[in-house]
Motif scaffolding. Structure first.
Motif, PDB file in Angstrom:
ATOM      1  N   ALA A  73      68.004 174.331   8.656  1.00  0.00           N
ATOM      2  CA  ALA A  73      66.794 173.571   8.353  1.00  0.00           C
ATOM      3  C   ALA A  73      67.061 172.518   7.281  1.00  0.00           C
ATOM      4  O   ALA A  73      66.571 171.380   7.366  1.00  0.00           O
ATOM      5  CB  ALA A  73      65.678 174.513   7.899  1.00  0.00           C
ATOM      6  N   LEU A  74      67.850 172.886   6.271  1.00  0.00           N
ATOM      7  CA  LEU A  74      68.168 171.944   5.195  1.00  0.00           C
ATOM      8  C   LEU A  74      68.969 170.757   5.731  1.00  0.00           C
ATOM      9  O   LEU A  74      68.643 169.589   5.458  1.00  0.00           O
ATOM     10  CB  LEU A  74      68.947 172.672   4.099  1.00  0.00           C
ATOM     11  N   LEU A  75      70.015 171.048   6.498  1.00  0.00           N
ATOM     12  CA  LEU A  75      70.848 169.980   7.047  1.00  0.00           C
ATOM     13  C   LEU A  75      70.080 169.116   8.040  1.00  0.00           C
ATOM     14  O   LEU A  75      70.186 167.887   8.034  1.00  0.00           O
ATOM     15  CB  LEU A  75      72.091 170.571   7.723  1.00  0.00           C
ATOM     16  N   PHE A  76      69.282 169.773   8.882  1.00  0.00           N
ATOM     17  CA  PHE A  76      68.523 169.039   9.896  1.00  0.00           C
ATOM     18  C   PHE A  76      67.529 168.087   9.243  1.00  0.00           C
ATOM     19  O   PHE A  76      67.421 166.912   9.634  1.00  0.00           O
ATOM     20  CB  PHE A  76      67.794 170.025  10.816  1.00  0.00           C
ATOM     21  N   SER A  77      66.788 168.593   8.243  1.00  0.00           N
ATOM     22  CA  SER A  77      65.800 167.741   7.576  1.00  0.00           C
ATOM     23  C   SER A  77      66.466 166.600   6.816  1.00  0.00           C
ATOM     24  O   SER A  77      65.946 165.475   6.782  1.00  0.00           O
ATOM     25  CB  SER A  77      64.942 168.575   6.614  1.00  0.00           C
ATOM     26  N   THR A  78      67.629 166.867   6.240  1.00  0.00           N
ATOM     27  CA  THR A  78      68.343 165.822   5.512  1.00  0.00           C
ATOM     28  C   THR A  78      68.895 164.763   6.465  1.00  0.00           C
ATOM     29  O   THR A  78      68.815 163.558   6.194  1.00  0.00           O
ATOM     30  CB  THR A  78      69.501 166.425   4.689  1.00  0.00           C
ATOM     31  N   LEU A  79      69.429 165.209   7.595  1.00  0.00           N
ATOM     32  CA  LEU A  79      70.050 164.281   8.540  1.00  0.00           C
ATOM     33  C   LEU A  79      69.032 163.423   9.280  1.00  0.00           C
ATOM     34  O   LEU A  79      69.250 162.227   9.492  1.00  0.00           O
ATOM     35  CB  LEU A  79      70.906 165.065   9.545  1.00  0.00           C
ATOM     36  N   ILE A  80      67.898 164.030   9.678  1.00  0.00           N
ATOM     37  CA  ILE A  80      66.927 163.235  10.434  1.00  0.00           C
ATOM     38  C   ILE A  80      65.969 162.481   9.514  1.00  0.00           C
ATOM     39  O   ILE A  80      65.252 161.579   9.964  1.00  0.00           O
ATOM     40  CB  ILE A  80      66.089 164.126  11.397  1.00  0.00           C
ATOM     41  N   GLY A  81      65.997 162.846   8.222  1.00  0.00           N
ATOM     42  CA  GLY A  81      65.055 162.235   7.287  1.00  0.00           C
ATOM     43  C   GLY A  81      65.123 160.722   7.266  1.00  0.00           C
ATOM     44  O   GLY A  81      64.095 160.043   7.387  1.00  0.00           O
ATOM     45  N   LYS A  82      66.330 160.191   7.117  1.00  0.00           N
ATOM     46  CA  LYS A  82      66.478 158.732   7.022  1.00  0.00           C
ATOM     47  C   LYS A  82      66.056 158.050   8.309  1.00  0.00           C
ATOM     48  O   LYS A  82      65.433 156.989   8.285  1.00  0.00           O
ATOM     49  CB  LYS A  82      67.932 158.396   6.678  1.00  0.00           C
ATOM     50  N   LYS A  83      66.356 158.681   9.459  1.00  0.00           N
ATOM     51  CA  LYS A  83      65.965 158.083  10.741  1.00  0.00           C
ATOM     52  C   LYS A  83      64.450 158.069  10.908  1.00  0.00           C
ATOM     53  O   LYS A  83      63.881 157.091  11.407  1.00  0.00           O
ATOM     54  CB  LYS A  83      66.625 158.854  11.889  1.00  0.00           C
ATOM     55  N   VAL A  84      63.817 159.170  10.495  1.00  0.00           N
ATOM     56  CA  VAL A  84      62.357 159.226  10.587  1.00  0.00           C
ATOM     57  C   VAL A  84      61.725 158.194   9.665  1.00  0.00           C
ATOM     58  O   VAL A  84      60.769 157.504  10.042  1.00  0.00           O
ATOM     59  CB  VAL A  84      61.842 160.639  10.237  1.00  0.00           C
ATOM     60  N   ILE A  85      62.263 158.052   8.457  1.00  0.00           N
ATOM     61  CA  ILE A  85      61.735 157.065   7.498  1.00  0.00           C
ATOM     62  C   ILE A  85      61.855 155.655   8.063  1.00  0.00           C
ATOM     63  O   ILE A  85      60.923 154.842   7.985  1.00  0.00           O
ATOM     64  CB  ILE A  85      62.468 157.179   6.150  1.00  0.00           C
ATOM     65  N   ARG A  86      63.012 155.355   8.664  1.00  0.00           N
ATOM     66  CA  ARG A  86      63.195 154.024   9.257  1.00  0.00           C
ATOM     67  C   ARG A  86      62.224 153.789  10.408  1.00  0.00           C
ATOM     68  O   ARG A  86      61.676 152.692  10.557  1.00  0.00           O
ATOM     69  CB  ARG A  86      64.635 153.885   9.758  1.00  0.00           C
ATOM     70  N   ALA A  87      62.005 154.840  11.209  1.00  0.00           N
ATOM     71  CA  ALA A  87      61.071 154.708  12.330  1.00  0.00           C
ATOM     72  C   ALA A  87      59.656 154.468  11.828  1.00  0.00           C
ATOM     73  O   ALA A  87      58.915 153.643  12.384  1.00  0.00           O
ATOM     74  CB  ALA A  87      61.119 155.963  13.196  1.00  0.00           C
ATOM     75  N   LEU A  88      59.270 155.165  10.764  1.00  0.00           N
ATOM     76  CA  LEU A  88      57.940 154.976  10.195  1.00  0.00           C
ATOM     77  C   LEU A  88      57.788 153.586   9.595  1.00  0.00           C
ATOM     78  O   LEU A  88      56.733 152.944   9.723  1.00  0.00           O
ATOM     79  CB  LEU A  88      57.671 156.046   9.128  1.00  0.00           C
ATOM     80  N   GLN A  89      58.862 153.111   8.945  1.00  0.00           N
ATOM     81  CA  GLN A  89      58.826 151.759   8.387  1.00  0.00           C
ATOM     82  C   GLN A  89      58.736 150.712   9.491  1.00  0.00           C
ATOM     83  O   GLN A  89      58.009 149.716   9.358  1.00  0.00           O
ATOM     84  CB  GLN A  89      60.077 151.519   7.531  1.00  0.00           C
ATOM     85  N   PHE A  90      59.454 150.938  10.571  1.00  0.00           N
ATOM     86  CA  PHE A  90      59.436 149.994  11.696  1.00  0.00           C
ATOM     87  C   PHE A  90      58.042 149.916  12.307  1.00  0.00           C
ATOM     88  O   PHE A  90      57.579 148.836  12.708  1.00  0.00           O
ATOM     89  CB  PHE A  90      60.447 150.436  12.764  1.00  0.00           C
ATOM     90  N   THR A 141      54.687 152.940   1.060  1.00  0.00           N
ATOM     91  CA  THR A 141      55.679 154.003   1.264  1.00  0.00           C
ATOM     92  C   THR A 141      55.331 154.759   2.542  1.00  0.00           C
ATOM     93  O   THR A 141      54.174 155.128   2.744  1.00  0.00           O
ATOM     94  CB  THR A 141      55.674 154.983   0.068  1.00  0.00           C
ATOM     95  N   PRO A 142      56.305 154.977   3.422  1.00  0.00           N
ATOM     96  CA  PRO A 142      56.022 155.666   4.697  1.00  0.00           C
ATOM     97  C   PRO A 142      55.368 157.027   4.478  1.00  0.00           C
ATOM     98  O   PRO A 142      55.733 157.765   3.563  1.00  0.00           O
ATOM     99  CB  PRO A 142      57.403 155.826   5.332  1.00  0.00           C
ATOM    100  N   THR A 143      54.381 157.340   5.304  1.00  0.00           N
ATOM    101  CA  THR A 143      53.725 158.635   5.248  1.00  0.00           C
ATOM    102  C   THR A 143      53.944 159.355   6.573  1.00  0.00           C
ATOM    103  O   THR A 143      54.737 158.891   7.397  1.00  0.00           O
ATOM    104  CB  THR A 143      52.218 158.476   4.933  1.00  0.00           C
ATOM    105  N   MET A 144      53.301 160.477   6.782  1.00  0.00           N
ATOM    106  CA  MET A 144      53.501 161.328   7.960  1.00  0.00           C
ATOM    107  C   MET A 144      54.889 161.960   7.973  1.00  0.00           C
ATOM    108  O   MET A 144      55.384 162.398   8.999  1.00  0.00           O
ATOM    109  CB  MET A 144      53.269 160.553   9.268  1.00  0.00           C
ATOM    110  N   GLY A 145      55.525 162.013   6.793  1.00  0.00           N
ATOM    111  CA  GLY A 145      56.855 162.613   6.706  1.00  0.00           C
ATOM    112  C   GLY A 145      56.868 164.118   6.928  1.00  0.00           C
ATOM    113  O   GLY A 145      57.941 164.726   7.014  1.00  0.00           O
ATOM    114  N   GLY A 146      55.679 164.707   7.010  1.00  0.00           N
ATOM    115  CA  GLY A 146      55.613 166.137   7.315  1.00  0.00           C
ATOM    116  C   GLY A 146      56.284 166.473   8.630  1.00  0.00           C
ATOM    117  O   GLY A 146      56.680 167.626   8.858  1.00  0.00           O
ATOM    118  N   ILE A 147      56.440 165.459   9.485  1.00  0.00           N
ATOM    119  CA  ILE A 147      57.170 165.643  10.746  1.00  0.00           C
ATOM    120  C   ILE A 147      58.569 166.176  10.476  1.00  0.00           C
ATOM    121  O   ILE A 147      59.092 167.011  11.223  1.00  0.00           O
ATOM    122  CB  ILE A 147      57.239 164.307  11.518  1.00  0.00           C
ATOM    123  N   ILE A 148      59.180 165.690   9.406  1.00  0.00           N
ATOM    124  CA  ILE A 148      60.546 166.108   9.053  1.00  0.00           C
ATOM    125  C   ILE A 148      60.573 167.598   8.735  1.00  0.00           C
ATOM    126  O   ILE A 148      61.435 168.342   9.227  1.00  0.00           O
ATOM    127  CB  ILE A 148      61.061 165.299   7.842  1.00  0.00           C
TER     128      ILE A 148
END
Length: 416
Positions: free
Chosen positions: A34-51, A72-79
């Protein structure tokens, strides 16, 4: 999911396949995954939210550093939620009734929070999802949890068996994890509305006793009281975390601390040896929840990589409503819900600060014609911001208080 694969591989004498039989191994793998998954997908999710230009709209409240948070991007609870689900599905037993309840809780409240964020950010309606629909969703979840725990044949607790002299009977058993023989207290499996209550001798309290005035009819109506209590707890804690989510990392860190404590309780209460030694309620099969809570902790810590000050992403209602509901349902399942006011004291005091502020303002406005305030601003963390404390210091000190409350909660195991 993987446990079923490795059970098959074990039948083929595959080296190391037996590791998946051990709860602590699967829990360790869940927290790491869970730690690795959230860390790895975090940046991609943030970029998608910013886009998609899914950014937080900040109200002007006169708080230091507030304007910098705009956009600042929100809805990060998805991560967080996706990481919890992935790790749980990989390492949990999916035929366990408690794991299924936690998955339903995560998905259901995540959907409600997502709908609220979607309406606020995408549809640009600042009101978000109407409050009555949020409450209705929480009530519906409470009914599902209450009905499952009260009616399911897979849900039970074990009570001690006493001999004619009032002594607890013992038996020789095999520890499922170590494979060693051990002396354990004899128990019988029963359906009950009992829960854990601190500071008393037997450490147990039956909700049915609250209906003493109904006499023999108490057994027929206790399920109504039980459902109402569960609905109240889920609604209160879910909204409490939602109110606390106002500073970078505050709600995430406080949730992880409370979650870790509940994970300890789940492991001890789900192990007949430890439960007997500590003289606490033994709940068969609840130890499996350790895997889920490990995933919860790993996902929360991974999210803090991006949510700590200064935050790159906010969890939004997608995360906060779900995190609160998860803590509430988890505590209810392991019969530790009465400890929530102590364990989740941060969320409680944040909620009370809002209630006190609003009540006092309305009272003084009616009496004096002008509303007055007790706090400079509510929830409480904003009061300290108004007093000039740096945001990072407020968050760290709230975490420290949360850790102290967690230690006190664990201490109640033997305080009676």
């Amino acid at each position: 999911m993987l446990i079923y694969l490795f059970k098959y591989l074990e039948s083929l004498d595959f080296p190391g396949a037996r590791l998946f039989e051990y709860l602590m191994f699967r829990s360790s793998m869940a927290v790491i995954t869970a730690l690795l998954f959230s860390t790895l997908i975090g940046k991609k999710v943030i970029r998608a939210l910013q886009f998609q230009q899914i950014g937080e709209e900040i109200r002007e409240l006169g708080l230091e550093g507030q304007t910098q948070k705009k956009g600042t991007p929100t809805m990060g609870g998805i991560i967080i939620l996706s990481s919890i689900l992935v790790a749980t599905l990989l390492f949990g037993k999916l035929d366990n009734i408690y794991i299924l309840l936690m998955i339903i809780t995560t998905v259901w409240l995540g959907m409600i929070g997502f709908a609220d964020d979607y309406i606020k950010v995408i549809l640009t309606n600042k009101q978000g999802l109407a409050g009555k629909f949020k409450i209705l969703g929480q009530v519906f979840l409470g009914l599902i949890v209450a009905a499952t725990l009260y009616l399911s044949d897979e849900v039970s607790i074990r009570e001690k068996v006493f001999d004619a002299k009032g002594r607890v009977k013992t038996e020789i058993g095999i520890n499922a994890e170590t494979g060693k023989r051990e002396v354990r207290q004899m128990t019988k499996e029963i359906k009950s509305t009992k829960t854990t209550i601190p500071f008393i001798k037997n450490h147990e309290f039956d909700y049915k006793s609250l209906l003493w005035f109904l006499g023999d009819s108490a057994d027929k109506w206790v399920w109504v009281l039980y459902a109402l209590i569960i609905i109240f707890i889920i609604t209160a804690v879910s909204n409490g975390v939602n109110l606390t989510d106002g500073l970078d990392g505050l709600a995430t860190g406080a949730s992880a601390i409370s979650g870790a404590t509940l994970g300890v309780f789940a492991y001890l209460g789900g192990n007949i040896f430890y439960a007997g030694y500590l003289n606490i309620m033994y709940i068969p099969d609840s130890g499996e929840l350790t895997v889920f809570m490990s995933a919860f902790i790993g996902a929360s810590i991974g999210f803090l990589w991006y949510n700590s000050y200064p935050a790159q992403v906010f969890m939004g209602d997608t995360g906060s409503l779900a995190l609160g509901g998860i803590l509430a349902v988890f505590a209810i399942i392991i019969r530790k819900e009465i400890l929530i006011p102590l364990l989740c004291g941060i969320f409680l005091i944040e909620t009370l600060s809002v209630m006190i502020q609003v009540t006092w303002f309305k009272y003084t406005k009616k009496k004096y014609g002008e509303g007055r305030r007790i706090f400079l601003m509510a929830p409480l963390h904003h009061h300290f911001q108004k007093k000039g404390f740096p945001e990072a210091k407020i968050v760290t000190r709230f975490w420290i208080v949360g850790i102290i409350l967690a230690v006190l909660t664990i201490a109640t195991l033997k305080m009676r």
